[in-house]
Design a protein around this motif. Structure first.
Motif, PDB file in Angstrom:
ATOM      1  N   GLU A 122      36.096  37.016  40.671  1.00  0.00           N
ATOM      2  CA  GLU A 122      35.159  37.311  41.703  1.00  0.00           C
ATOM      3  C   GLU A 122      35.792  38.345  42.740  1.00  0.00           C
ATOM      4  O   GLU A 122      35.140  39.220  43.205  1.00  0.00           O
ATOM      5  CB  GLU A 122      34.624  36.171  42.395  1.00  0.00           C
ATOM      6  CG  GLU A 122      33.553  36.145  43.387  1.00  0.00           C
ATOM      7  CD  GLU A 122      33.372  34.999  44.127  1.00  0.00           C
ATOM      8  OE1 GLU A 122      32.249  34.811  44.839  1.00  0.00           O
ATOM      9  OE2 GLU A 122      34.033  33.825  43.789  1.00  0.00           O
ATOM     10  N   TYR A 123      37.091  38.245  42.866  1.00  0.00           N
ATOM     11  CA  TYR A 123      37.805  38.993  44.027  1.00  0.00           C
ATOM     12  C   TYR A 123      37.757  40.447  43.285  1.00  0.00           C
ATOM     13  O   TYR A 123      37.752  41.313  44.418  1.00  0.00           O
ATOM     14  CB  TYR A 123      39.154  38.388  44.040  1.00  0.00           C
ATOM     15  CG  TYR A 123      40.126  39.174  44.854  1.00  0.00           C
ATOM     16  CD1 TYR A 123      40.081  39.080  46.329  1.00  0.00           C
ATOM     17  CD2 TYR A 123      41.138  40.103  44.212  1.00  0.00           C
ATOM     18  CE1 TYR A 123      40.824  39.942  47.217  1.00  0.00           C
ATOM     19  CE2 TYR A 123      42.107  40.864  45.011  1.00  0.00           C
ATOM     20  CZ  TYR A 123      42.017  40.882  46.451  1.00  0.00           C
ATOM     21  OH  TYR A 123      42.693  41.372  47.264  1.00  0.00           O
ATOM     22  N   VAL A 124      38.043  40.753  42.148  1.00  0.00           N
ATOM     23  CA  VAL A 124      37.956  42.220  41.828  1.00  0.00           C
ATOM     24  C   VAL A 124      36.529  42.733  41.588  1.00  0.00           C
ATOM     25  O   VAL A 124      36.145  44.053  41.768  1.00  0.00           O
ATOM     26  CB  VAL A 124      38.557  42.374  40.426  1.00  0.00           C
ATOM     27  CG1 VAL A 124      38.455  43.599  39.855  1.00  0.00           C
ATOM     28  CG2 VAL A 124      40.065  41.993  40.277  1.00  0.00           C
ATOM     29  N   ALA A 125      35.612  41.816  41.422  1.00  0.00           N
ATOM     30  CA  ALA A 125      34.083  42.258  41.196  1.00  0.00           C
ATOM     31  C   ALA A 125      33.654  42.759  42.225  1.00  0.00           C
ATOM     32  O   ALA A 125      32.804  43.688  42.256  1.00  0.00           O
ATOM     33  CB  ALA A 125      33.400  40.957  40.472  1.00  0.00           C
ATOM     34  N   GLU A 126      34.042  42.450  43.439  1.00  0.00           N
ATOM     35  CA  GLU A 126      33.506  42.775  44.917  1.00  0.00           C
ATOM     36  C   GLU A 126      33.614  44.355  44.979  1.00  0.00           C
ATOM     37  O   GLU A 126      32.559  44.914  45.540  1.00  0.00           O
ATOM     38  CB  GLU A 126      34.146  42.044  46.017  1.00  0.00           C
ATOM     39  CG  GLU A 126      34.184  40.557  46.075  1.00  0.00           C
ATOM     40  CD  GLU A 126      34.791  40.057  47.173  1.00  0.00           C
ATOM     41  OE1 GLU A 126      35.589  40.672  47.739  1.00  0.00           O
ATOM     42  OE2 GLU A 126      34.537  38.567  47.410  1.00  0.00           O
TER      43      GLU A 126
END
Length: 321
Positions: A122-126
């Motif tokens: 989720e952290y990278v997907a932002e």
């Protein structure tokens, strides 16, 4: 021959105000390393240990810990999980995930399955701008969240069973046995008066876990408590002592601690009873020293030099006398 990897670093990297104004030369070097080292993956999340970073960069473990802390808390460009030893690059998707297509999608899907800490997805997907790839990240994160909830339920059930086993444990179980079986270093630190666990101390504990074991770190903190020295600096001094003596197991650490306690008890006992070291001296040596210390008789009569000369000549030439 191994297949070559290519990672994109946009030229705007050098014009970014955050990079040019806030980063030191060491920061820039470290950031470029995180973006281009051989452990990187297509998804911007990859496994790497702090020892590997230190070796490949030529830095000490303390420097790597400080840089990770700086990039997490100050620059806010990465996340590092010390338990799974995974790192995530925040802006990875902005520059490295611009193109979709089946080969890229298949590669991303395969690598996402290998991620242990699902929150890093989720952290990278932002920061992913490609819609299809962002959807894949989001979908996978949603699926993994469900699986994560199931795992949490399993962990709760295991904790319940452990609690029941602990209550049924015999009364003779020592506090040390209970602590090392049921606490990790981070929990033990916070539950036994060492204070709030800061990021710096957490990174130090991470480094010691790689060198020794979690059980040994907990044991070192127990020794600090026993000596009324509840602090990380005292605990780390114990760990450094073990490292210098090449003590790598809990059994060796306990044996060394038992030996140390025995030596301290012996010293304390000697002081309490006023015991001093004495030497057994032979009788003949004492008599010889006493004779040497006796004053020699001194004559007060004047010396007759002529008579003494005649006596010596007589000894040298008795026939010519």
């Amino acid at each position: 021959m191994a297949k070559a990897k290519f990672r994109m670093v946009h030229t705007s990297f050098w014009n970014d105000p955050h990079v040019s104004e806030e980063m030191t030369v060491e920061d820039k070097y470290f950031f470029l390393y995180l973006l281009t080292n051989e452990h990187t993956t297509q998804i911007g999340i990859y496994g790497i240990t702090k020892k590997q970073m230190a070796f490949e960069l030529g830095y000490s473990a303390e420097t790597v810990n400080a840089l990770i802390y700086r990039f997490e808390d100050h620059h806010k460009l990465i996340k590092y999980n010390p338990e799974t030893r995974e790192i995530a690059i925040k802006n990875w998707g902005k520059y490295n995930l611009n193109r979709g297509g089946k080969p890229v999608m298949d590669c991303v899907r395969s690598e996402l399955k290998q991620v242990k800490d699902q929150s890093l997805i989720e952290y990278v997907a932002e920061k992913i701008e490609n819609a299809s790839l962002k959807a894949l990240y989001d979908t996978y994160h949603d699926t993994s969240t469900i699986r994560g909830q199931e795992e949490e339920e399993e962990e709760e059930e295991e904790e319940k069973e452990e609690k029941e086993e602990k209550e049924e444990a015999p009364a003779s179980a020592t506090p040390q046995q209970v602590a090392t079986d049921h606490y990790n270093p981070y929990q033990f630190y916070q539950m036994n008066g060492f204070g709030v666990l800061s990021s710096i101390t957490q990174h130090k504990i991470d480094a010691w876990i790689e060198d020794l074991t979690e059980e040994m770190i907990v044991y070192a903190m127990q020794i600090a408590i026993e000596n009324n020295k509840v602090s990380w600096s005292y605990t780390e001094a114990i760990l450094k002592g073990w490292a210098q003596r090449n003590i790598k197991t809990i059994d060796a650490a306990e044996a060394q601690q038992a030996q140390f306690k025995a030596q301290q008890s012996q010293k304390q006992g000697n002081r309490s009873f006023g015991i001093q070291r004495t030497e057994n001296v032979p009788d003949w040596y004492g008599q010889h020293k006493a004779e040497q210390q006796q004053p020699q008789p001194v004559s007060n009569q004047p010396i007759d030099f002529e008579a003494e000369r005649a006596r010596i000549l007589q000894k040298l030439n008795p026939e010519g006398a």
